[in-house]
Design an enzyme around this catalytic site. Structure first.
Site, PDB file in Angstrom:
ATOM      1  N   ASP A 105       0.854  -1.184   0.000  1.00  0.00           N
ATOM      2  CA  ASP A 105       0.000   0.000   0.000  1.00  0.00           C
ATOM      3  C   ASP A 105       0.898   1.245   0.000  1.00  0.00           C
ATOM      4  O   ASP A 105       1.825   1.319  -0.798  1.00  0.00           O
ATOM      5  CB  ASP A 105      -0.968  -0.060   1.194  1.00  0.00           C
ATOM      6  CG  ASP A 105      -2.087   0.959   1.125  1.00  0.00           C
ATOM      7  OD1 ASP A 105      -3.104   0.687   0.457  1.00  0.00           O
ATOM      8  OD2 ASP A 105      -1.940   2.033   1.739  1.00  0.00           O
ATOM      9  N   TYR A 261      -2.444  11.104   1.491  1.00  0.00           N
ATOM     10  CA  TYR A 261      -3.112  11.161   0.191  1.00  0.00           C
ATOM     11  C   TYR A 261      -3.080  12.534  -0.464  1.00  0.00           C
ATOM     12  O   TYR A 261      -3.458  12.643  -1.637  1.00  0.00           O
ATOM     13  CB  TYR A 261      -4.584  10.743   0.351  1.00  0.00           C
ATOM     14  CG  TYR A 261      -4.769   9.256   0.507  1.00  0.00           C
ATOM     15  CD1 TYR A 261      -4.826   8.415  -0.604  1.00  0.00           C
ATOM     16  CD2 TYR A 261      -4.896   8.686   1.770  1.00  0.00           C
ATOM     17  CE1 TYR A 261      -5.001   7.053  -0.467  1.00  0.00           C
ATOM     18  CE2 TYR A 261      -5.065   7.313   1.921  1.00  0.00           C
ATOM     19  CZ  TYR A 261      -5.116   6.497   0.797  1.00  0.00           C
ATOM     20  OH  TYR A 261      -5.279   5.149   0.950  1.00  0.00           O
ATOM     21  N   HIS A 322      -6.842  -6.856  -1.236  1.00  0.00           N
ATOM     22  CA  HIS A 322      -5.755  -5.896  -1.029  1.00  0.00           C
ATOM     23  C   HIS A 322      -4.863  -6.235   0.160  1.00  0.00           C
ATOM     24  O   HIS A 322      -3.666  -5.981   0.130  1.00  0.00           O
ATOM     25  CB  HIS A 322      -6.356  -4.497  -0.844  1.00  0.00           C
ATOM     26  CG  HIS A 322      -5.340  -3.414  -0.676  1.00  0.00           C
ATOM     27  ND1 HIS A 322      -4.489  -3.023  -1.684  1.00  0.00           N
ATOM     28  CD2 HIS A 322      -5.032  -2.632   0.403  1.00  0.00           C
ATOM     29  CE1 HIS A 322      -3.702  -2.045  -1.250  1.00  0.00           C
ATOM     30  NE2 HIS A 322      -4.007  -1.790   0.009  1.00  0.00           N
TER      31      HIS A 322
END
Length: 352
Positions: A105, A261, A322
């Site tokens: 990730d 982000y 994921h």
């Protein structure tokens, strides 16, 4: 939540405190496991005792903004470059010149950038789910427009990233108000039925939030009410793991994790300064997850930059969602072990 064979430590890296878990002999070849959003060093609980028992020295830090590492109150504190500096400082603290780095990730861009900016500190690198993009960090050119028509999903499966830019405070509040539910909703096994369909991350802007918008049910968003009722998916985490994640994220909040982000421009500028145009010559392993529809590398073109830029690349795929290191730890460990033994042979532990 220490396990047998795992010890807890802190390193002071300049003004940054880095908490980390460790396993294996201190003199063993060094593996550093780097987690992503919204995880912890705990996310590598199935890997570090296994490789520690094989004779590697395994380190899994809490990244900045997480767990027992330093938390910062500005978004700019969460650029990839700052996390790269944290990891290099950790390497200095361990008195090592280099390591084998393994990421997942958001940990993957950290590992990729260590490799592209500081190759002398990388014996080899492995990443799960998030492929290498080189100096061009824009994923938008590789969106599968048969699944994500541009007029409906301008940013494809990364629509949720734009939501952070447009509604940052709301996104943080949404998670902070529902930490346990958020973790339960996120940490779920992969679903083969999602193949060829828009990922849930593509729907966030349409829904007006990660849980949707309040409509019925006493003002609670329907998705939130549904998520409240979800059982823990023990194929990925246990009730004990859920409590550990929840306690850490309730203590620190989602400001730091969410800030990872919203530094796209700074991260792109940093990637552009990679050495050798971003070409990687050390052994590289990429493990894709078949049912990870946000980081979709099976049918899409998302692996293309990596395949061009990594000169010693090994590829593997696991039928997982994921959270592959937690959902399919035996498969992940087997692939890592085979790669280490065959592509990074000089670093395999040997008897004294």
């Amino acid at each position: 939540m220490p396990q047998p064979g795992i010890t807890e430590h802190r390193a002071q890296v300049g003004s940054h405190t880095c908490f980390y878990l460790a396993s294996g002999p201190e003199s063993g070849p060094l593996l550093v496991f780097v987690h992503g959003w919204p995880e912890l060093s705990l996310s590598w609980r199935h890997q570090i005792p296994v490789f520690g028992a094989l004779g590697f020295r395994c380190i899994a830090p809490d990244m900045r903004g997480y767990g027992r590492s330093s938390v910062y109150d500005t978004k700019e504190a969460y650029t990839i470059e700052k996390s790269v500096d944290d990891m290099l400082g950790l390497l200095d603290h361990l008195e090592r010149d280099s390591a084998i780095w393994i990421g997942h990730d958001w940990g993957s861009p950290v590992v990729w950038n260590i490799a592209s900016h500081h190759p002398q500190r990388c014996v080899a690198v492995a990443n799960l789910c998030v492929p290498y993009m080189g100096t061009d960090t824009s994923n938008f050119d590789y969106i599968d427009r048969t699944v994500y028509p541009e007029e409906e999903y301008p940013a494809g499966q990364w629509e949720y990233m734009l939501y952070y830019y447009e509604n940052f405070e709301k996104a943080v509040a949404e998670f902070d108000d529902n930490v346990r539910t958020t973790i339960k909703m996120l940490f779920r096994r992969g679903d083969p039925a999602g193949a060829g369909q828009p990922a849930t991350t593509a729907l966030v802007r349409k829904m007006g939030g990660f849980f949707g918008t309040p409509e019925t049910h006493d003002g609670k968003p329907p998705l939130l009410e549904y998520a409240d009722d979800l059982p823990v998916d023990e194929a990925v985490i246990s009730e004990e793991d859920l409590k550990f994640y929840t306690d850490a994220l309730e203590r620190n909040g989602f400001f730091g994790p969410s800030s990872w982000y919203v530094n796209m421009e700074a991260n792109a500028n940093y990637a552009a300064t990679s050495l050798a145009g971003g070409t990687l010559h050390m052994p590289v392993l990429f493990i894709g997850a078949t049912y990870d529809y946000t980081c979709e590398t099976v049918e899409s073109r998302l692996k293309e930059p990596m395949e061009k830029l990594c000169r010693n690349l090994s590829l593997a795929e696991i039928k997982s969602g994921h959270w592959v290191a937690q959902e399919k730890p035996i498969e992940v460990n087997g692939i890592l072990a085979k790669w280490l033994a065959t592509a990074v042979t000089a670093s395999w532990p040997r008897p004294a």
